[in-house]
Design a protein around this motif. Structure first.
Motif, PDB file in Angstrom:
ATOM      1  N   VAL A  11     -28.778 -53.534  83.692  1.00  0.00           N
ATOM      2  CA  VAL A  11     -27.662 -53.737  84.512  1.00  0.00           C
ATOM      3  C   VAL A  11     -26.271 -53.410  83.298  1.00  0.00           C
ATOM      4  CG1 VAL A  11     -26.019 -55.168  85.847  1.00  0.00           C
ATOM      5  CG2 VAL A  11     -28.243 -55.177  86.467  1.00  0.00           C
ATOM      6  N   ALA A  12     -26.303 -53.950  82.186  1.00  0.00           N
ATOM      7  CA  ALA A  12     -25.325 -53.873  81.494  1.00  0.00           C
ATOM      8  C   ALA A  12     -25.004 -52.227  80.931  1.00  0.00           C
ATOM      9  CB  ALA A  12     -25.552 -54.647  80.173  1.00  0.00           C
ATOM     10  N   GLU A  13     -26.230 -51.687  81.050  1.00  0.00           N
ATOM     11  CA  GLU A  13     -26.162 -50.110  80.593  1.00  0.00           C
ATOM     12  C   GLU A  13     -25.573 -49.446  81.726  1.00  0.00           C
ATOM     13  OE1 GLU A  13     -30.256 -49.459  79.465  1.00  0.00           O
ATOM     14  OE2 GLU A  13     -29.465 -49.469  77.238  1.00  0.00           O
ATOM     15  N   LEU A  14     -25.581 -50.031  82.875  1.00  0.00           N
ATOM     16  CA  LEU A  14     -24.918 -49.143  84.227  1.00  0.00           C
ATOM     17  C   LEU A  14     -23.537 -49.252  84.207  1.00  0.00           C
ATOM     18  CD1 LEU A  14     -27.466 -50.356  86.945  1.00  0.00           C
ATOM     19  CD2 LEU A  14     -27.211 -47.881  86.009  1.00  0.00           C
ATOM     20  N   VAL A  30     -15.875 -53.943  83.683  1.00  0.00           N
ATOM     21  CA  VAL A  30     -16.778 -55.108  83.133  1.00  0.00           C
ATOM     22  C   VAL A  30     -17.421 -55.576  84.359  1.00  0.00           C
ATOM     23  CG1 VAL A  30     -15.234 -55.547  81.254  1.00  0.00           C
ATOM     24  CG2 VAL A  30     -14.576 -56.743  83.400  1.00  0.00           C
ATOM     25  N   MET A  31     -18.384 -56.496  84.181  1.00  0.00           N
ATOM     26  CA  MET A  31     -18.947 -57.460  85.198  1.00  0.00           C
ATOM     27  C   MET A  31     -19.126 -58.792  84.449  1.00  0.00           C
ATOM     28  SD  MET A  31     -22.187 -55.160  86.784  1.00  0.00           S
ATOM     29  CE  MET A  31     -22.345 -56.016  88.280  1.00  0.00           C
ATOM     30  N   THR A  32     -18.889 -59.912  85.206  1.00  0.00           N
ATOM     31  CA  THR A  32     -19.063 -60.912  84.576  1.00  0.00           C
ATOM     32  C   THR A  32     -20.458 -61.363  84.705  1.00  0.00           C
ATOM     33  OG1 THR A  32     -18.997 -62.503  86.885  1.00  0.00           O
ATOM     34  CG2 THR A  32     -17.021 -61.892  85.919  1.00  0.00           C
ATOM     35  N   TYR A  33     -20.791 -62.494  83.799  1.00  0.00           N
ATOM     36  CA  TYR A  33     -22.392 -62.948  83.803  1.00  0.00           C
ATOM     37  C   TYR A  33     -22.861 -63.406  85.054  1.00  0.00           C
ATOM     38  CZ  TYR A  33     -21.095 -63.567  78.750  1.00  0.00           C
ATOM     39  OH  TYR A  33     -20.568 -63.458  77.346  1.00  0.00           O
ATOM     40  N   GLY A  34     -22.068 -63.797  86.212  1.00  0.00           N
ATOM     41  CA  GLY A  34     -22.213 -64.372  87.362  1.00  0.00           C
ATOM     42  C   GLY A  34     -22.696 -62.966  88.180  1.00  0.00           C
ATOM     43  N   ASP A  35     -21.667 -62.053  87.904  1.00  0.00           N
ATOM     44  CA  ASP A  35     -21.711 -60.841  88.885  1.00  0.00           C
ATOM     45  C   ASP A  35     -23.035 -60.203  88.395  1.00  0.00           C
ATOM     46  OD1 ASP A  35     -19.363 -60.924  89.682  1.00  0.00           O
ATOM     47  OD2 ASP A  35     -18.394 -59.409  88.100  1.00  0.00           O
ATOM     48  N   VAL A  36     -23.492 -60.238  87.426  1.00  0.00           N
ATOM     49  CA  VAL A  36     -24.914 -59.471  86.924  1.00  0.00           C
ATOM     50  C   VAL A  36     -25.899 -60.390  87.484  1.00  0.00           C
ATOM     51  CG1 VAL A  36     -26.429 -59.171  84.762  1.00  0.00           C
ATOM     52  CG2 VAL A  36     -23.847 -58.504  84.493  1.00  0.00           C
ATOM     53  N   ALA A  37     -26.026 -61.571  87.617  1.00  0.00           N
ATOM     54  CA  ALA A  37     -27.027 -62.582  88.131  1.00  0.00           C
ATOM     55  C   ALA A  37     -27.114 -62.363  89.765  1.00  0.00           C
ATOM     56  CB  ALA A  37     -26.684 -63.906  88.066  1.00  0.00           C
ATOM     57  N   GLU A  38     -25.922 -62.078  90.254  1.00  0.00           N
ATOM     58  CA  GLU A  38     -25.693 -61.737  91.867  1.00  0.00           C
ATOM     59  C   GLU A  38     -26.396 -60.448  91.813  1.00  0.00           C
ATOM     60  OE1 GLU A  38     -22.348 -61.181  95.076  1.00  0.00           O
ATOM     61  OE2 GLU A  38     -21.974 -62.822  93.559  1.00  0.00           O
ATOM     62  N   TRP A  39     -25.951 -59.395  91.223  1.00  0.00           N
ATOM     63  CA  TRP A  39     -26.541 -58.112  91.146  1.00  0.00           C
ATOM     64  C   TRP A  39     -28.184 -58.119  91.152  1.00  0.00           C
ATOM     65  CZ3 TRP A  39     -24.500 -52.964  90.918  1.00  0.00           C
ATOM     66  CH2 TRP A  39     -25.483 -51.810  90.585  1.00  0.00           C
ATOM     67  N   LEU A  40     -28.567 -58.889  90.312  1.00  0.00           N
ATOM     68  CA  LEU A  40     -30.145 -58.944  90.186  1.00  0.00           C
ATOM     69  C   LEU A  40     -30.692 -59.697  91.410  1.00  0.00           C
ATOM     70  CD1 LEU A  40     -30.552 -59.236  86.407  1.00  0.00           C
ATOM     71  CD2 LEU A  40     -31.007 -57.440  87.621  1.00  0.00           C
ATOM     72  N   ASP A  41     -29.955 -60.698  92.059  1.00  0.00           N
ATOM     73  CA  ASP A  41     -30.348 -61.864  92.765  1.00  0.00           C
ATOM     74  C   ASP A  41     -31.534 -62.760  92.180  1.00  0.00           C
ATOM     75  OD1 ASP A  41     -30.250 -62.982  95.433  1.00  0.00           O
ATOM     76  OD2 ASP A  41     -31.782 -61.941  96.239  1.00  0.00           O
ATOM     77  N   GLU A  42     -31.045 -63.201  91.039  1.00  0.00           N
ATOM     78  CA  GLU A  42     -31.746 -63.918  90.279  1.00  0.00           C
ATOM     79  C   GLU A  42     -31.126 -64.338  89.148  1.00  0.00           C
ATOM     80  OE1 GLU A  42     -36.007 -63.400  87.515  1.00  0.00           O
ATOM     81  OE2 GLU A  42     -35.172 -61.532  88.567  1.00  0.00           O
ATOM     82  N   ARG A  52     -17.099 -62.933  80.556  1.00  0.00           N
ATOM     83  CA  ARG A  52     -16.635 -64.556  81.076  1.00  0.00           C
ATOM     84  C   ARG A  52     -15.590 -64.136  82.386  1.00  0.00           C
ATOM     85  NH1 ARG A  52     -14.751 -68.748  76.523  1.00  0.00           N
ATOM     86  NH2 ARG A  52     -13.456 -69.102  78.540  1.00  0.00           N
ATOM     87  N   ALA A  53     -15.703 -64.722  83.252  1.00  0.00           N
ATOM     88  CA  ALA A  53     -15.001 -64.696  84.561  1.00  0.00           C
ATOM     89  C   ALA A  53     -13.463 -64.940  84.295  1.00  0.00           C
ATOM     90  CB  ALA A  53     -15.421 -65.433  85.791  1.00  0.00           C
ATOM     91  N   ASP A  54     -13.005 -65.703  83.443  1.00  0.00           N
ATOM     92  CA  ASP A  54     -11.646 -65.667  83.207  1.00  0.00           C
ATOM     93  C   ASP A  54     -11.008 -64.677  82.387  1.00  0.00           C
ATOM     94  OD1 ASP A  54     -12.515 -66.193  80.451  1.00  0.00           O
ATOM     95  OD2 ASP A  54     -11.876 -68.227  80.552  1.00  0.00           O
ATOM     96  N   GLY A  55     -11.901 -63.645  81.856  1.00  0.00           N
ATOM     97  CA  GLY A  55     -11.205 -62.495  81.047  1.00  0.00           C
ATOM     98  C   GLY A  55     -11.106 -62.950  79.819  1.00  0.00           C
ATOM     99  N   ALA A  56     -11.223 -63.975  79.249  1.00  0.00           N
ATOM    100  CA  ALA A  56     -11.214 -64.437  77.842  1.00  0.00           C
ATOM    101  C   ALA A  56     -12.297 -63.472  77.100  1.00  0.00           C
ATOM    102  CB  ALA A  56     -11.524 -65.724  77.464  1.00  0.00           C
ATOM    103  N   LEU A  57     -11.681 -63.114  75.849  1.00  0.00           N
ATOM    104  CA  LEU A  57     -12.557 -62.112  74.955  1.00  0.00           C
ATOM    105  C   LEU A  57     -13.673 -63.002  74.220  1.00  0.00           C
ATOM    106  CD1 LEU A  57     -10.314 -59.902  73.084  1.00  0.00           C
ATOM    107  CD2 LEU A  57     -11.352 -59.818  75.480  1.00  0.00           C
ATOM    108  N   ASP A  59     -17.617 -53.614  90.775  1.00  0.00           N
ATOM    109  CA  ASP A  59     -18.494 -53.946  91.709  1.00  0.00           C
ATOM    110  C   ASP A  59     -19.849 -53.463  91.988  1.00  0.00           C
ATOM    111  OD1 ASP A  59     -18.071 -51.818  93.111  1.00  0.00           O
ATOM    112  OD2 ASP A  59     -16.922 -52.699  94.595  1.00  0.00           O
ATOM    113  N   GLY A  60     -20.275 -52.600  91.080  1.00  0.00           N
ATOM    114  CA  GLY A  60     -21.598 -51.866  90.973  1.00  0.00           C
ATOM    115  C   GLY A  60     -21.627 -50.593  92.054  1.00  0.00           C
ATOM    116  N   GLY A  61     -20.265 -50.102  92.262  1.00  0.00           N
ATOM    117  CA  GLY A  61     -20.029 -49.175  93.419  1.00  0.00           C
ATOM    118  C   GLY A  61     -20.005 -47.843  92.374  1.00  0.00           C
ATOM    119  N   THR A  62     -19.360 -46.954  92.883  1.00  0.00           N
ATOM    120  CA  THR A  62     -18.938 -45.606  92.315  1.00  0.00           C
ATOM    121  C   THR A  62     -18.367 -45.779  90.839  1.00  0.00           C
ATOM    122  OG1 THR A  62     -16.581 -45.458  93.050  1.00  0.00           O
ATOM    123  CG2 THR A  62     -18.497 -44.449  94.416  1.00  0.00           C
TER     124      THR A  62
END
Length: 118
Positions: free
Chosen positions: A22-25, A31-43, A67-72, A113-116
């Motif tokens: 997912v990170a490579e996509l 960017v995607m958050t850690y939570g976005d990646v987990a949601e994308w994977l549904d796991e 991170r979801a707050d945008g902090a580096l 969001d994983g779209g275009t």
């Protein structure tokens, strides 16, 4: 924390492989958050994704999973910032009251969001 060594384990756990795929996509400048990646994977969840990135993320564009707050990423701020600036990732620059502080990611504009690939 992202492991920056070039060492790769002989075989990654299956979940780690999926997280890194997912990170490579994620397109440059997004960017995607850690939570976005987990949601994308549904796991898993944000902590599991963060753990994978900490252990194995050095081989992929780790700066695009955030991170979801945008902090580096602590300890890797300047290295990540260089990638963000090179890729044109939207940032929120620190204001005058925060002189000397690093910018944050503009999550509203940078989040993918994983779209275009735009």
């Amino acid at each position: 924390m992202v492991r920056m060594s070039a060492e790769e384990p002989e075989e990654l756990p299956a979940y780690a492989e999926r997280v890194l795929e997912v990170a490579e996509l994620i397109p440059p400048g997004r960017v995607m958050t850690y939570g976005d990646v987990a949601e994308w994977l549904d796991e898993g969840g944000p902590r599991q994704v963060g753990r994978v990135m900490a252990l194995y993320g050095g081989a992929v564009p780790w700066w695009r999973v955030v991170r979801a707050d945008g902090a580096l990423l602590p300890g890797h701020e300047l290295r990540a910032l260089g990638h963000y600036r090179a890729e044109g990732t939207p940032l929120r620059e620190a204001g005058r009251a925060a002189e000397g502080h690093l910018p944050k990611l503009d999550m509203r504009r940078a989040r993918w969001d994983g779209g275009t690939h735009t």
